[in-house]
Design a protein around this motif. Sequence first.
Motif, mmCIF file in Angstrom:
data_model
loop_
_atom_site.group_PDB
_atom_site.id
_atom_site.type_symbol
_atom_site.label_atom_id
_atom_site.label_comp_id
_atom_site.label_asym_id
_atom_site.label_seq_id
_atom_site.Cartn_x
_atom_site.Cartn_y
_atom_site.Cartn_z
ATOM 1 N N PHE A 9 0.816 -0.990 0.082
ATOM 2 C CA PHE A 9 -0.027 -0.021 -0.200
ATOM 3 C C PHE A 9 0.700 1.313 0.030
ATOM 4 C CE2 PHE A 9 -1.887 -3.410 2.571
ATOM 5 C CZ PHE A 9 -2.941 -3.747 1.674
ATOM 6 N N SER A 60 0.111 5.416 0.546
ATOM 7 C CA SER A 60 -1.006 5.451 0.921
ATOM 8 C C SER A 60 -1.522 6.268 2.146
ATOM 9 C CB SER A 60 -1.776 4.137 1.050
ATOM 10 O OG SER A 60 -1.871 3.776 -0.333
ATOM 11 N N MET A 79 -5.305 3.338 2.388
ATOM 12 C CA MET A 79 -5.007 2.147 2.787
ATOM 13 C C MET A 79 -5.950 1.264 3.263
ATOM 14 S SD MET A 79 -2.628 0.619 5.737
ATOM 15 C CE MET A 79 -3.673 0.744 6.887
#
Length: 330
Positions: free
Chosen positions: A88, A91, A96
């Motif tokens: 992720f 993010s 996320m």
Amino acid sequence: MIYQPPVPLPDEHAASIMYRHFQMTRFAKFETMMMSEYNSKLDSPRRLWQPVFSMLAESFSSKYSLARFIEKYTNITDYSLFLDESVFKDSSVENMLNKLSIFKFHNALNASQDVSWRYCPVCAREDDEKFGTTYFHVAHQCFYKRVCRKHNVLLEKSDPYHFSLPPVFTESVTASQSDLKTEAVLSSWVDALKEIPQEERKVRALNLIHQKICIFSYDRKNPYHVQRVQYVQNRLAKRFNRSHFMPYFSWGPLASGLYPLNSVVGLMGFLDPAKHFHPMIYLMLIDLFLKQDELDLSMQYSLASPKAMERVPPVVSPIEIEDLINDNAA
């Protein structure tokens, strides 16, 4: 915004809290409400995050931070055992969680353990007597657990097509000594892995397995590679079929060269660090190929970087080709 959600019960999962809130306030079909209002589907605990959970977390924000809410009321920390922040990258927390709501593991459908919500029949009866309702426990949704450790009974699976709270009158099945031993072994591996920085867990584990099988790359045109992979697949299949892992997967007995060990998504696919397989698959491979002291030994060496292809210095002895040949002939 969810107004006046019910007070969470001990170890209650966020999905269960949502359902109890729905019971108190709505009359429509639960699945219809979830899809129409929140675009959520509570089909199994492996769906790591639900948009509706964000609203629930906001309702509890005066008492719990978002991080604490995630830890206390969801199973994200269980399923992220082999995930790292690179999944992720760049993010925010909100982004996320949005990514987690649609994130899917490779071969997740073959991990039958978490295909539906699980409950302990004894806990359900005790909860109903004490709180006036049954509910789903966070601890029971852990993907590698099949036993309620409080009562030593097997966890039961709920209806995978219609989300509702656990029934009260399900008969309990006492866990066998094998079930309890399996639970202890897997929990021990998880505890050992959690001692390793999260971004290094999969890198170190897969490197050690590569060292054990002595295959770091696979060329279909190389007869040695092909033969050794076939031998290792055969060893894995035989060990799996004699192991305690059968109840955790839906593919049945493993057979070398056949799905899911074929050349397309086979052993080398499982060991591809760039892919994110269901964590139960990694636990299975680690337990069948490695020992915990080998994992501990690898921690003597620091990684230059947590990149997926970072090599760990040799710390385990490879399986001898003679052993593989003998195993294949047996």
